[in-house]
Design an enzyme around this catalytic site. Structure first.
Site, PDB file in Angstrom:
ATOM      1  N   ARG A 129      12.063   4.973  -0.304  1.00 38.20           N
ATOM      2  CA  ARG A 129      11.312   4.599   0.899  1.00 38.20           C
ATOM      3  C   ARG A 129      10.371   5.770   1.207  1.00 38.20           C
ATOM      4  O   ARG A 129      10.655   6.917   0.858  1.00 38.20           O
ATOM      5  CB  ARG A 129      12.256   4.369   2.079  1.00 38.20           C
ATOM      6  N   LYS A 180      18.871   5.280   4.833  1.00 38.84           N
ATOM      7  CA  LYS A 180      19.150   4.717   6.155  1.00 38.84           C
ATOM      8  C   LYS A 180      20.582   5.019   6.574  1.00 38.84           C
ATOM      9  O   LYS A 180      21.499   4.981   5.771  1.00 38.84           O
ATOM     10  CB  LYS A 180      18.925   3.199   6.139  1.00 38.84           C
ATOM     11  N   HIS A 209       5.199   0.543   0.802  1.00 39.09           N
ATOM     12  CA  HIS A 209       6.500  -0.107   0.587  1.00 39.09           C
ATOM     13  C   HIS A 209       6.440  -1.091  -0.571  1.00 39.09           C
ATOM     14  O   HIS A 209       7.462  -1.363  -1.223  1.00 39.09           O
ATOM     15  CB  HIS A 209       6.959  -0.812   1.864  1.00 39.09           C
ATOM     16  N   ARG A 259       7.742   0.379  -3.719  1.00 35.82           N
ATOM     17  CA  ARG A 259       9.205   0.316  -3.842  1.00 35.82           C
ATOM     18  C   ARG A 259       9.629  -1.075  -4.318  1.00 35.82           C
ATOM     19  O   ARG A 259      10.504  -1.208  -5.177  1.00 35.82           O
ATOM     20  CB  ARG A 259       9.831   0.663  -2.492  1.00 35.82           C
ATOM     21  N   HIS A 265      20.745   0.090  -1.202  1.00 36.29           N
ATOM     22  CA  HIS A 265      21.099  -1.064  -0.378  1.00 36.29           C
ATOM     23  C   HIS A 265      22.604  -1.096  -0.138  1.00 36.29           C
ATOM     24  O   HIS A 265      23.388  -0.925  -1.083  1.00 36.29           O
ATOM     25  CB  HIS A 265      20.684  -2.376  -1.062  1.00 36.29           C
TER      26      HIS A 265
END
Length: 323
Positions: free
Chosen positions: A173, A198, A266, A269, A292
Site C-alpha cells: 500500500r 493495517k 493503488h 497494488r 490481507h
C-alpha cells in the site's frame, strides 16, 4: 432542529459531553491503542465516527449526552443517525465502518460495566456495493514504473520510480511504502522487508532486485541525510513524502502515457496481485504478500482475472460478435 449535525461538528472544537461520558470516551480511545493495538489511523477514524454520533445525539436530545442517554438508546435512534449521514452523502462503506466503531464502543462499555445496551447490535450493516479492482495491463504497469526523464529533478524522478516499484513490484500500500526507513528498506543485500500494514500487523515481503536497485539509486541521489529510523522517502524540502505527491506524479504520467483514469497508485497494488495470479501464483501466497487478514478479500482477484479472460475471449473469438 434548526442547527445541523455538520454545524455542530464545525462549530465545536471540543464536542460538549457530560463529565461521565467525557472520561469514558477518553478511556475507550486509549483502549483502542493500548489493548487492541489499533493503528493511529484506525483510532482517529473511530474517534471521528463516535464524535459524529455523539454530535447527532446532542442535536437529537437537545442537551449534551451522558452515560444514562447511552443506556436508554434504541435501535430506531441509531438508524435515524445513519439515515442522517447517508442524506449528507456518506457512502455505505463509511457507514459500515461507523457502525463497526459504535459496536466496538458499546461492547467495551458493557465489558467495563459502564453501560449495557445492545441496541446497536440490532442495526443491520449497510450493504456495500461489490466492486472489482481495476488493474493495469502488464504493459501499462511496466510503462509507469519504467518511465525515465521528465522535467523533475533527477533525485525526485528516482524517488517516484522507487515508490511505484514498491507498489507494483512488492504489492505494498502507498502508506506502507512511505513508512519504510533505511533500516527496514530492502538495501545492502537485504531482500526481505518487514512491513507494517493495517492495524499494525507486520508481514515479511520479498523484494525483487529491480526494487532494491531503484531504492539504492534514489538514496544515492537524495540531497538530504537519511537517518536509519526516519522516513526513507523525502519531499522536495526534506520532510516526509506526502502520498499526494505520488498521486500527482501518477496523474501526470497517466496523461503522458495515455493510460485510463483508473491508473492510480493503488491500481499498481491491484496489478501486482492480478498479474501474479495470471502467472499461476497461489491465492494463499498472494494473500500473505498483500497482508490481507481474510482470504475472501484476496479472492476478488480471481474475479478480475476471469473478467479479463472473458473480455479477451469476446474480442478475439471469431464468432464472438455474431448473434
Amino acid at each position: 432542529m434548526a442547527q445541523s449535525l455538520d454545524d455542530i461538528l464545525t462549530a465545536d472544537a471540543e464536542l460538549p459531553l457530560s463529565g461521565d461520558l467525557k472520561v469514558v470516551m477518553a478511556a475507550w480511545l486509549d483502549h483502542l491503542i493500548v489493548e487492541r493495538g489499533q493503528s493511529t489511523a484506525t483510532r482517529e477514524a473511530y474517534e471521528r465516527d463516535a464524535r459524529q454520533f455523539l454530535a447527532f445525539l446532542k442535536l437529537h436530545l437537545g442537551h449534551p449526552p451522558c452515560l444514562a442517554d447511552l443506556e436508554r438508546l434504541d435501535a430506531k435512534t441509531i438508524r435515524l443517525f445513519l439515515a442522517n449521514r447517508r442524506k449528507a452523502g456518506v457512502t455505505s462503506r463509511s457507514l459500515a465502518r461507523t457502525l463497526s466503531a459504535l459496536r466496538t464502543l458499546f461492547r467495551w462499555l458493557e465489558r467495563e460495566e459502564a453501560v449495557k445496551n445492545r441496541a446497536v447490535m440490532q442495526v443491520a450493516t449497510p450493504k456495500i456495493p461489490h466492486s472489482i479492482p481495476k488493474p493495469l495491463t502488464v504493459q501499462g504497469a511496466a510503462s509507469l514504473v519504467g518511465r525515465e526523464g521528465g522535467d523533475a529533478e533527477e533525485w525526485i524522478t528516482a524517488r517516484d520510480t522507487a515508490v511505484m516499484l514498491l507498489l507494483y513490484g512488492a504489492g505494498l500500500r502507498i502508506s506502507e511504502a512511505l513508512s519504510l526507513t533505511p533500516r527496514t528498506a530492502p538495501i545492502e543485500g537485504r531482500d526481505i522487508m518487514h512491513v507494517t500494514g493495517k492495524g499494525g500487523k507486520q508481514r515479511l515481503v520479498p523484494a525483487l532486485a529491480i526494487v532494491s536497485d531503484a531504492i539504492g539509486r534514489y538514496m544515492r541521489l537524495c540531497p538530504y541525510p537519511l537517518e536509519p529510523d526516519k522516513p526513507l522517502f523525502r519531499g522536495a524540502r526534506g520532510g516526509p513524502l506526502s502520498p499526494r505527491l505520488i498521486q500527482l506524479a501518477m496523474e501526470k504520467l497517466r496523461y503522458e502515457l495515455q493510460l485510463p483514469d483508473t491508473a492510480t497508485p493503488h491500481a499498481l497494488r491491484h496489478s501486482f496481485a492480478t498479474h501474479l495470479l495470471s502467472a499461476g501464483a497461489d491465492l494463499r501466497q498472494i494473500q500473505e504478500l498483500l497482508g490481507h487478514a481474510s482470504l475472501s478479500t484476496t479472492q476478488v482477484y480471481t474475479e478480475v482475472d476471469r473478467a479479463r479472460l472473458l473480455a479477451v475471449y469476446d474480442q478475439a473469438h471469431p464468432r464472438a460478435a455474431q448473434p
